[in-house]
Motif scaffolding. Structure first.
Motif, PDB file in Angstrom:
ATOM      1  N   HIS A  45     -29.302  16.355  56.097  1.00 57.08           N
ATOM      2  CA  HIS A  45     -30.121  15.334  56.760  1.00 57.08           C
ATOM      3  C   HIS A  45     -31.448  15.929  57.209  1.00 57.08           C
ATOM      4  O   HIS A  45     -32.487  15.271  57.108  1.00 57.08           O
ATOM      5  N   GLY A  46     -31.436  17.165  57.679  1.00 53.44           N
ATOM      6  CA  GLY A  46     -32.679  17.841  58.041  1.00 53.44           C
ATOM      7  C   GLY A  46     -33.584  18.034  56.834  1.00 53.44           C
ATOM      8  O   GLY A  46     -34.805  17.864  56.926  1.00 53.44           O
ATOM      9  N   TYR A  47     -32.991  18.374  55.700  1.00 48.30           N
ATOM     10  CA  TYR A  47     -33.761  18.519  54.460  1.00 48.30           C
ATOM     11  C   TYR A  47     -34.424  17.192  54.090  1.00 48.30           C
ATOM     12  O   TYR A  47     -35.608  17.157  53.742  1.00 48.30           O
ATOM     13  N   LEU A  48     -33.661  16.099  54.165  1.00 50.37           N
ATOM     14  CA  LEU A  48     -34.219  14.782  53.837  1.00 50.37           C
ATOM     15  C   LEU A  48     -35.357  14.424  54.786  1.00 50.37           C
ATOM     16  O   LEU A  48     -36.418  13.964  54.351  1.00 50.37           O
ATOM     17  N   LYS A  49     -35.157  14.649  56.089  1.00 53.65           N
ATOM     18  CA  LYS A  49     -36.206  14.331  57.064  1.00 53.65           C
ATOM     19  C   LYS A  49     -37.442  15.197  56.830  1.00 53.65           C
ATOM     20  O   LYS A  49     -38.574  14.706  56.903  1.00 53.65           O
ATOM     21  N   GLY A  50     -37.244  16.472  56.522  1.00 55.33           N
ATOM     22  CA  GLY A  50     -38.375  17.349  56.237  1.00 55.33           C
ATOM     23  C   GLY A  50     -39.164  16.888  55.023  1.00 55.33           C
ATOM     24  O   GLY A  50     -40.402  16.932  55.011  1.00 55.33           O
TER      25      GLY A  50
END
Length: 79
Positions: free
Chosen positions: A31-36
């Motif tokens: 999810h952090g990767y997607l938000k980044g």
């Protein structure tokens, strides 16, 4: 017309690139990767690829929303 948002070279193997990335990390990390990725494309769209970057940000946002629904549905099914 080629798909510049999710081109075929990300989907040419047995597993799609985004699925391999997801498999390589925790759900929170993914999810952090997607938000980044969303932030990256929103940050640069005016200076680099304009509408194409906005569409890429939208693709990652759609994927993040999809992931959220999968979590919610999983929690409902567990009850």
């Amino acid at each position: 017309m080629p798909d510049n948002i999710n081109p075929s070279h990300y989907k040419d193997s047995e597993i799609e690139c985004i699925e391999a990335i997801k498999a390589s990390m925790s759900l929170e990390g993914f999810h952090g990767y997607l938000k980044g990725s969303i932030y990256k494309y929103l940050w640069r769209y005016q200076e680099k690829n304009g509408q194409e970057d906005l569409l890429k940000a939208q693709w990652f946002m759609d994927r993040l929303v999809q992931e959220g629904f999968e979590i919610i549905e999983g929690e409902i099914n567990e009850k």
